[in-house]
Design a protein around this motif. Structure first.
Motif, PDB file in Angstrom:
ATOM      1  N   CYS A 141      -6.535  -1.673   2.881  1.00 32.96           N
ATOM      2  CA  CYS A 141      -6.367  -0.940   4.150  1.00 32.96           C
ATOM      3  C   CYS A 141      -6.727   0.542   4.014  1.00 32.96           C
ATOM      4  N   CYS A 142      -6.226   1.207   2.976  1.00 36.09           N
ATOM      5  CA  CYS A 142      -6.342   2.678   2.883  1.00 36.09           C
ATOM      6  C   CYS A 142      -7.005   3.157   1.601  1.00 36.09           C
TER       7      CYS A 142
ATOM      8  N   CYS B 146       0.395   3.125   3.673  1.00 28.87           N
ATOM      9  CA  CYS B 146       0.846   2.581   4.968  1.00 28.87           C
ATOM     10  C   CYS B 146       1.840   1.426   4.810  1.00 28.87           C
TER      11      CYS B 146
ATOM     12  N   CYS C 138       0.855  -1.188   0.000  1.00 29.86           N
ATOM     13  CA  CYS C 138       0.000   0.000   0.000  1.00 29.86           C
ATOM     14  C   CYS C 138       0.894   1.243   0.000  1.00 29.86           C
TER      15      CYS C 138
ATOM     16  N   SER D 212      -5.594  -0.547  -2.383  1.00 35.54           N
ATOM     17  CA  SER D 212      -5.289  -1.305  -1.168  1.00 35.54           C
ATOM     18  C   SER D 212      -6.544  -1.482  -0.321  1.00 35.54           C
TER      19      SER D 212
HETATM   20 ZN   LIG Z   1      -2.664   1.070   3.646  1.00 34.06          ZN
END
Ligand SMILES: [Zn+2]
Ligand SMILES: Cc1ncc(COP(=O)(O)O)c(C=O)c1O
Length: 398
Positions: free
Chosen positions: A34-35, A19, A16, A32
Motif C-alpha cells: 500500500c505505502c 497505514c 503496514c 508494504s
Molecule cells: Zn500502508
C-alpha cells in the motif's frame, strides 16, 4: 484443552507501519504493497502465556523467545548461537562519574561480532522457510558480514554491497563465508542504489533494514533479554546507537509486547530511549530539533562508527515515534569523543567496543552532566559490536 505448544510461534499477520493495512505473514513480503513502508509482525498476545511457559529457559540464545518470533517450523532455524549476551555492570566508570547503577549489554559477543547476528539469523531463517534461494544487502559492514555467515549456514547465495571505505576486515570476512562483495563509492544509501541495479530482476531477497519484516523481529529479542536479565524491572534510561533504527524500534516493540502479554505490568514505567548518532551523520537529531522536515535530503559524512553512517533511514518516522512515546532524546557524538569513550571503556572496564558503543557511553556521560540523567537512575548502555573489525579506523590512537 490446550492444543498449541506454548513455545509454538504466535505469529498472526503483518501490518503496514504507515497505514496499518494488514498483509499476510504466510507469504514472502518485502515493504508494504500500500505505502512502500516497513511491514511489522503481529502476534496473538491475547491468549494467556506466562513467562515460565513462553520462555525456553534452557535455550541460551535469542531463540528462548521462539513463541514471540515469526519462524513457524523449527527445522528452518538458522542459528550460530546469537543472543543471550552478557549484561555487565560498569562499576569503575560509574564511581568515577557518579552513576549509582550503570550497565552495558555487550552485543559484541554475538556471532560475527555484532548485534546484527540477531536480525540476520531471523531474516535468513524466514527466507529459508519461505523458499528464497539468495539474498542481497546494502551494508555499513556488520550486517553484511552477518548476512554472509547466515546465508552460508543456510546454503543460500549471498551478495553484499558496502562502501569502499569500510574497514577491510568486514569485506574479508564476507569472502571467507563465500559471499559476492561489491564496493561502492559513498555511503549506505549509495549501496542501496547499487542493490537495486544488481537485483533489477528481483531474483534475490533484498534484506535491507526494514525492507523485509523479520530482521526487526530478531533485533527485538534484545528487549526481551534485557527485561529478563534485569529481573523484569526496566532501566530508567536506555541508550542505543541508531543508524537504520531496527534496534531502537525493535526494543520498543518488545517492551510493548511484554506489556500486552502481562510479562511487564501495563503501568510499568518504560525507559526513556536515547538514540545516539554520529555528529558526521545525525539525520534524526536534525529532524527532531527542527532543522529539517525529515531526513529525505540529508547528506551524511563517513564516521569511525561505520554503522551510524545512515543518512536517510527508511525507519525515521518509527524511530521518532519511539523517542516521542518514551520521552526520549536524539543526540550526536563526535568521532573524537568516541575515541575518548573507547579509551575509557578499554582502560577502566576491559571492554573493546565498537565506536558505536563508545558513542553511547559518551552520550550517557554528557546527559548526566547536563542533568537529563539523574545520578540515582538506572542507566543501560547497549554496545552493539566489537571493535575488532574497526582496527583500521582506530589503529595507533589508544
Ligand atoms: Zn500502508
Ligand atoms: C555496530 C553497529 N551499531 C549500530 C548500528 C546501527 O544499527 P540500527 O540499524 O539498529 O540502527 C550498526 C549498523 O550497521 C552497527 O553495525
Amino acid at each position: 484443552m490446550q492444543t498449541l505448544l506454548a513455545t509454538a510461534s504466535r505469529l498472526q499477520q503483518l501490518h503496514c507501519a504507515a497505514c496499518h493495512a494488514p498483509h499476510s505473514a504466510f507469504s514472502l513480503q518485502r515493504v508494504s504493497s500500500c505505502c512502500a513502508q516497513p511491514l511489522v509482525a503481529d502476534y496473538d498476545l491475547s491468549a494467556p502465556l506466562t513467562r515460565a511457559a513462553g520462555i525456553q529457559a534452557t535455550e541460551n540464545s535469542m531463540w528462548r523467545y521462539a513463541a514471540l518470533l515469526p519462524l513457524l517450523d523449527e527445522a528452518n532455524r538458522v542459528s550460530l548461537g546469537e543472543g543471550w549476551t552478557p549484561m555487565l555492570a560498569l562499576p569503575r566508570l560509574a564511581a568515577r562519574y557518579g552513576f549509582l547503577d550503570l550497565r552495558l549489554k555487550d552485543e559484541g559477543q554475538n556471532p560475527t561480532g555484532s548485534f546484527k547476528a540477531r536480525g540476520l539469523s531471523m531474516a535468513i531463517s524466514k527466507a529459508k522457510e519461505l523458499g528464497v534461494t539468495g539474498c542481497i544487502i546494502p551494508t555499513a559492514g556488520n550486517a553484511g558480514v552477518a548476512m554472509a555467515a547466515y546465508c552460508a549456514r543456510a546454503g543460500l547465495r549471498a551478495v553484499v554491497v558496502m562502501p569502499r571505505h569500510t574497514p577491510q576486515a568486514f569485506r574479508e570476512e564476507c569472502y571467507w563465508y563465500g559471499a559476492e562483495v561489491h564496493l561502492v563509492d559513498g555511503l549506505i544509501n549509495d549501496c542501496a542504489a547499487r542493490v537495486r541495479e544488481l537485483n533489477a530482476a528481483g531474483e534475490l531477497l533484498d534484506v535491507s533494514t526494514l525492507k523485509e519484516p523479520y530482521r526487526l523481529e530478531g533485533k527485538k529479542t534484545m528487549g526481551y533479554e534485557l527485561a529478563e536479565q534485569l529481573g523484569w524491572r526496566l532501566p530508567d534510561v536506555l541508550l542505543y546507537p541508531a543508524g537504520g533504527g531496527t534496534g531502537l524500534i525493535g526494543i520498543w516493540k518488545a517492551l510493548r509486547e511484554m506489556q500486552a502479554l502481562g510479562w511487564l505490568p501495563a503501568t510499568a514505567q518504560l525507559p526513556r530511549m536515547v538514540a545516539v548518532q554520529a555528529a558526521n551523520c545525525c539525520p534524526l537529531v536534525e529532524t527532531r530539533e527542527g532543522r529539517q522536515v525529515n531526513c529525505q535530503a540529508y547528506m551524511g559524512k563517513p564516521t569511525i562508527a561505520n554503522g551510524l553512517a545512515v543518512p536517510r533511514p527508511l525507519g525515521e518516522p518509527l524511530m521518532l515515534d519511539v523517542l516521542d512515546e518514551s520521552d526520549g532524546l536524539a543526540l550526536a557524538i563526535t568521532d573524537e569523543q568516541m575515541l575518548e569513550g573507547l579509551r575509557e571503556l578499554g582502560k577502566e572496564e576491559g571492554l573493546f567496543v565498537a565506536p558505536e558503543g563508545a558513542a553511547v557511553w559518551m552520550a550517557a556521560r554528557h546527559l548526566l552532566r547536563t542533568g537529563w540523567i539523574r545520578p540515582e537512575e538506572q542507566v543501560l548502555l547497549l554496545n552493539t559490536g566489537s571493535a575488532q573489525k574497526y582496527l583500521e579506523n582506530i589503529v595507533g590512537l589508544a
